[in-house]
Design a protein around this motif. Structure first.
Motif, PDB file in Angstrom:
ATOM      1  N   GLN A 109       0.823  -1.205   0.000  1.00  0.00           N
ATOM      2  CA  GLN A 109       0.000   0.000   0.000  1.00  0.00           C
ATOM      3  C   GLN A 109       0.865   1.266   0.000  1.00  0.00           C
ATOM      4  O   GLN A 109       0.528   2.259  -0.644  1.00  0.00           O
ATOM      5  N   LYS A 138       2.222   1.588  -3.530  1.00  0.00           N
ATOM      6  CA  LYS A 138       1.136   1.967  -4.433  1.00  0.00           C
ATOM      7  C   LYS A 138       0.798   3.448  -4.300  1.00  0.00           C
ATOM      8  O   LYS A 138       0.541   4.132  -5.304  1.00  0.00           O
ATOM      9  N   VAL A 179       3.543   5.367  -6.206  1.00  0.00           N
ATOM     10  CA  VAL A 179       3.505   5.130  -7.653  1.00  0.00           C
ATOM     11  C   VAL A 179       2.301   5.814  -8.295  1.00  0.00           C
ATOM     12  O   VAL A 179       2.400   6.365  -9.401  1.00  0.00           O
ATOM     13  N   ASN A 180       1.152   5.813  -7.609  1.00  0.00           N
ATOM     14  CA  ASN A 180      -0.072   6.370  -8.181  1.00  0.00           C
ATOM     15  C   ASN A 180      -0.276   7.853  -7.879  1.00  0.00           C
ATOM     16  O   ASN A 180      -1.299   8.422  -8.267  1.00  0.00           O
ATOM     17  N   ASN A 181       0.666   8.478  -7.193  1.00  0.00           N
ATOM     18  CA  ASN A 181       0.524   9.886  -6.845  1.00  0.00           C
ATOM     19  C   ASN A 181       0.783  10.768  -8.070  1.00  0.00           C
ATOM     20  O   ASN A 181       1.901  10.835  -8.574  1.00  0.00           O
ATOM     21  N   SER A 182      -0.240  11.435  -8.514  1.00  0.00           N
ATOM     22  CA  SER A 182      -0.136  12.254  -9.732  1.00  0.00           C
ATOM     23  C   SER A 182       0.648  13.555  -9.507  1.00  0.00           C
ATOM     24  O   SER A 182       0.961  14.264 -10.468  1.00  0.00           O
ATOM     25  N   LYS A 187       9.234   9.961  -7.919  1.00  0.00           N
ATOM     26  CA  LYS A 187       8.665   8.721  -7.408  1.00  0.00           C
ATOM     27  C   LYS A 187       9.762   7.701  -7.106  1.00  0.00           C
ATOM     28  O   LYS A 187       9.725   7.011  -6.077  1.00  0.00           O
ATOM     29  N   ARG A 197       4.467  -3.088 -12.368  1.00  0.00           N
ATOM     30  CA  ARG A 197       3.449  -2.026 -12.309  1.00  0.00           C
ATOM     31  C   ARG A 197       4.121  -0.649 -12.300  1.00  0.00           C
ATOM     32  O   ARG A 197       3.707   0.267 -13.024  1.00  0.00           O
ATOM     33  N   ALA A 198       5.170  -0.485 -11.509  1.00  0.00           N
ATOM     34  CA  ALA A 198       5.876   0.798 -11.425  1.00  0.00           C
ATOM     35  C   ALA A 198       6.490   1.158 -12.773  1.00  0.00           C
ATOM     36  O   ALA A 198       6.454   2.320 -13.197  1.00  0.00           O
ATOM     37  N   VAL A 228       3.935   2.614 -15.134  1.00  0.00           N
ATOM     38  CA  VAL A 228       3.580   3.991 -14.781  1.00  0.00           C
ATOM     39  C   VAL A 228       4.692   4.946 -15.195  1.00  0.00           C
ATOM     40  O   VAL A 228       4.430   6.017 -15.763  1.00  0.00           O
ATOM     41  N   LYS A 285       4.853   5.616 -19.001  1.00  0.00           N
ATOM     42  CA  LYS A 285       3.741   6.357 -19.601  1.00  0.00           C
ATOM     43  C   LYS A 285       4.054   7.838 -19.742  1.00  0.00           C
ATOM     44  O   LYS A 285       3.419   8.533 -20.541  1.00  0.00           O
TER      45      LYS A 285
END
Length: 275
Positions: free
Chosen positions: A82, A85, A88-91, A98, A131-132, A135, A138
């Motif tokens: 968590q 995640k 990694v998902n923090n915009s 990151k 997954r990282a 991201v 992208k």
């Protein structure tokens, strides 16, 4: 005057197949009662060695072939996942930021479990890394090659040695007054530049001179305040409290400096074992 007994800390009682649970528990209760303590039923667990148990983020059990096995517990792995995640998902962060934020989290987790069984896809973090990478890749500024380099920064490798814990010698106790033995043992909790500094300083704090025991974390201090200067003479292993005091003193002195005197050095908030 009646004095209520204190409860012992969380306790796990490991039983062999032929052990009688009631008899074992009775003996432990008697042992603690003589010392003014008692067993807490809510916090005590009776378990067979083959069933295993979770404790301090680890799962311990003995396999049917008799081999002892220690792995990160399910809850510990979930909490770690968590944290990763969330970064990694923090915009608000780019891939480079990151990667820098992930590095101490991953290094700290791997260091903590360095004596566990860490192979297999779950503990090797291969799925999390994949997954990282997706991201990172992208981002328009990142290429496949640059994303791979950032992945190496974000997920630093820490070698592990299953069941290679350093056993406490003989009848040694934390309360036996042998400061030298326990301070030297404490240095084995660290690696890299921190471990080297501890050996150079004979396991004593580079600021106050007292022995470094494992009841307080050891920080690596950059003497000149430059965290990019990793020369030996610029690194000191010191108590966490001494480190806080040093940077607090510097912050106070900064208030009396000229406006153009420059920015104060940031505290060294590295994780345990980080070099």
């Amino acid at each position: 005057m009646h004095q209520s007994a204190r409860y012992a800390d969380d306790m796990v009682i490991i039983l062999k197949p032929k052990d009688n649970a009631e008899v074992i528990l009775s003996k432990i209760s008697q042992f603690l009662a003589e010392r003014g303590m008692k067993v807490s039923e809510k916090k005590t667990k009776l378990t067979a060695t083959t069933d295993g148990f979770d404790f301090l983020g680890w799962n311990f059990r003995v396999q049917k072939n008799g081999k002892f096995r220690c792995v990160p517990s399910v809850d510990n792995h979930k909490a770690f996942r968590q944290k990763v995640k969330a970064i990694v998902n923090n915009s608000n962060y780019g891939a480079t930021v990151k990667a820098k934020k992930l590095a101490p989290v991953v290094r700290g987790w791997r260091n903590y479990h360095r004596y566990c069984k860490m192979d297999g896809s779950r503990n090797s973090l291969v799925h999390i890394e994949t997954r990282a990478f997706r991201v990172f890749n992208k981002e328009t500024k990142q290429s496949r090659e640059s994303s791979k380099k950032l992945l190496d920064i974000a997920f630093p490798w820490v070698p592990y040695s299953e069941n290679k814990h350093v056993n406490v010698k003989g009848e040694k106790s934390r309360f036996d007054g042998d400061i030298i033995y326990w301070s030297e043992r404490n240095s084995k909790l660290y690696d890299g530049a921190t471990s080297q500094a501890l050996k150079r300083q004979d396991h004593a704090c580079g600021y106050c001179g007292l022995k470094l025991l494992n009841d307080e974390r050891v920080h690596l201090h950059h003497v000149d305040g430059n965290h990019n200067n990793w020369k030996r003479n610029n690194l000191l292993a010191i108590h966490e409290s001494c480190h806080d005091y040093l940077h607090m003193s510097k912050s106070v002195s900064q208030e009396h400096r000229e406006p153009d005197a420059g920015k104060p050095a940031r505290p060294d908030l590295t994780e345990r074992g980080e070099a």
